[in-house]
Design an enzyme around this catalytic site. Structure first.
Site, short mmCIF file in Angstrom:
data_model
loop_
_atom_site.label_atom_id
_atom_site.label_comp_id
_atom_site.label_asym_id
_atom_site.label_seq_id
_atom_site.Cartn_x
_atom_site.Cartn_y
_atom_site.Cartn_z
N HIS A 131 9.98 -7.15 -64.82
CA HIS A 131 8.92 -7.42 -64.01
C HIS A 131 8.41 -8.36 -64.63
O HIS A 131 6.65 -8.23 -65.21
CB HIS A 131 7.96 -6.44 -63.96
CG HIS A 131 8.95 -5.37 -62.65
ND1 HIS A 131 8.88 -5.08 -61.25
CD2 HIS A 131 9.13 -3.79 -63.14
CE1 HIS A 131 9.36 -3.73 -61.16
NE2 HIS A 131 9.70 -3.25 -62.37
N GLU A 153 5.66 -6.16 -67.19
CA GLU A 153 6.03 -4.26 -66.77
C GLU A 153 8.09 -4.67 -67.51
O GLU A 153 8.65 -5.06 -66.53
CB GLU A 153 5.75 -3.90 -66.01
CG GLU A 153 6.38 -2.22 -65.94
CD GLU A 153 6.08 -1.66 -64.46
OE1 GLU A 153 6.50 -0.85 -64.50
OE2 GLU A 153 4.77 -2.50 -63.57
N GLU A 159 13.87 4.14 -65.38
CA GLU A 159 12.92 5.20 -64.42
C GLU A 159 14.57 5.87 -63.87
O GLU A 159 15.28 5.72 -63.62
CB GLU A 159 12.92 3.77 -62.99
CG GLU A 159 11.23 3.20 -64.10
CD GLU A 159 11.10 2.48 -62.45
OE1 GLU A 159 9.78 2.68 -61.97
OE2 GLU A 159 11.41 1.77 -62.06
N ASP A 206 10.34 -2.36 -67.45
CA ASP A 206 11.02 -0.61 -67.01
C ASP A 206 12.79 -0.07 -67.44
O ASP A 206 13.03 -0.95 -67.38
CB ASP A 206 11.35 -0.31 -65.77
CG ASP A 206 9.98 -0.77 -64.89
OD1 ASP A 206 9.05 0.00 -65.80
OD2 ASP A 206 10.12 -0.80 -63.64
#
Length: 457
Positions: free
Chosen positions: A246, A230, A235, A232
């Site tokens: 991640h 993942e 956010e 990101d």
């Protein structure tokens, strides 16, 4: 987001007759949305895409129209176990605007927070598609990813998240033929939290071991989880933001079981194949409290252009990922990421030195390095990842890990604890849903291309 071999053995034991079937009560029509691919010098080509809502938001019913899942529990007659449930249940089409509060216009998509129709819908999770049956795969290693975002209507406790995950482009239908619905119906979700709240995973229902949530009337978690890398990209609400890679030991989607998933639903958060924490760069957490927010250097009252650059060791799209850089463009000005003011953690980009030092100074578990760090994240980026566009609130930690002081038992003056100026009493989902039902986020003007090709200097 502060959201294996055993898995394949598990799936092989499931009755092959099960399937994730397609309902016929509501036609599935994806809202159109364009994006752009750019080349050196800033010339960009517009691509016609579309968005699809995640299968987890959809109505799941029997052939007779009975609910397979109501509130946060499965129908014990239709769904006594994983195999029977998958055989009996159908995913149906979506009414995007009236039920989910999702609308598109040319290169933009708006996600409303609370939508009241037959029932009450909270937030949504969408995937960008290249056509009716396949998700768009973005290959951003050695490139940059740019988009515009309006978070002016996202208050404390909300998270407008735009990120990349290593989902199968077809939603898993080729690898798992029992998944008849595929990407057209938003199947195949995974992330580095190895979420166990998914109703179907890899063609199997997730009924066995299902525990309804104690504080969320709509969710629960089962024995199975769905893991993948993942990235990101974004956010944020109007008070705080973070960019966070991640990595996972296995980047592509895989199934985990129970505590082997790690994440919030397991006894050991760090027991899975993925890094649930990531290596985050949140300007507020890194010491600059005047950088991001209303009327600050990055003014969240206005639309923001967000640029994320994935730098490799040789400058190519085949090299090793060594740095993730962040730029902003607002009011015609290019603004670089704020510089860390935390003693012992230098710089304004995510690289191995930053991540190692940050984990050490903040006293955080270094699961980022354990799962391969930037090098492993780069492998996922090279293989291609699916874009997720979402809006959500947080029933586990009230989003305090993004916009307040967290953990709440620690002193806000301890390095790494303060992440935003929201009160530690904020973010309670029942209160957020009541106070901000008209909240929304708008994502637009998505572009991918070589470094410095997708924005104007």
């Amino acid at each position: 987001m502060y959201r294996i071999l055993k898995s394949f053995i598990l799936l092989s034991l499931i009755n092959i007759s099960l399937s994730q079937k397609i309902g016929k009560l509501t036609p599935e029509v994806h809202p159109p949305m364009t994006f752009q691919t750019c080349s050196e010098g800033g010339s960009c080509e517009t691509i016609q895409g579309e968005v699809v809502v995640d299968a987890n938001w959809r109505w799941v019913h029997s052939a007779q129209g009975q609910n397979c899942y109501t509130g946060n529990t499965w129908n014990p007659t239709i769904c006594p176990d994983d195999a029977t449930c998958a055989e009996n249940c159908y995913l149906d089409g979506a009414n995007y605007e009236s039920v989910y509060g999702v609308t598109t216009s040319e290169d933009s998509v708006r996600l409303n927070f609370v939508t009241q129709s037959q029932g009450k819908n909270i937030g949504s999770r969408l995937f960008l598609m290249s056509n009716e049956s396949n998700y768009q795969l973005f290959h951003v290693l050695g490139k940059e990813f740019t988009f515009d975002v309006d978070v002016s209507n996202l208050d404390c406790g909300l998270n407008g998240a735009l990120y990349l995950v290593s989902m199968d482009s077809d939603g898993g239908s080729a690898r798992f033929p029992t998944n008849e619905a595929g990407a057209k119906y938003g199947t195949g979700y995974c992330d580095a939290q190895c979420p166990r709240d998914l109703k179907f995973i890899s063609g199997s229902a997730n009924v066995d071991g299902w525990i309804p949530s104690s504080n969320n009337p709509n969710t629960g978690y089962g024995n199975l989880g769905s893991c993948c890398a993942e990235m990101d990209l974004w956010e944020a609400n109007n008070m705080a933001t973070a960019v966070t890679p991640h990595p996972c030991d296995t980047s592509s989607q895989s199934v985990c079981k129970s505590d082997d998933c790690g994440g919030a639903a397991s006894s050991n958060r760090y027991g899975g194949i993925c890094d649930p924490d990531g290596c985050d760069f949140n300007p507020y957490r890194m010491g600059n409290t005047s950088f991001f927010g209303p009327k600050k250097m990055i003014d969240t009252n206005s639309v923001i252009t967000v640029v994320t650059q994935f730098i490799t060791d040789d400058g190519s799209s085949d090299g090793k990922l060594i740095s993730i850089k962040r730029l902003y463009v607002q009011d015609g000005k290019v603004i670089t990421q704020s510089v860390s003011t935390i003693d012992g953690v230098e710089g304004n980009e995510v690289n191995e030195e930053f991540c190692t030092n940050q984990k050490k100074v903040f006293g955080d578990e270094d699961s980022f390095t354990k799962h391969g760090g930037l090098a492993k994240m780069g492998e996922a980026l090279k293989d291609g990842m699916v874009l997720v566009l979402s809006l959500w609130d947080d029933y586990q930690a009230n989003m305090l890990w993004l916009d307040s002081s967290y953990p709440t038992t620690a002193s806000p003056t301890t390095p790494g604890v303060a992440r935003g100026s929201c009160p530690t009493t904020s973010g309670v989902p029942t209160e957020v849903e009541q106070q901000y039902p008209n909240a929304y986020v708008v994502y637009s003007n998505i572009k991918v291309g070589p470094i410095d090709s997708t924005y104007k200097k």
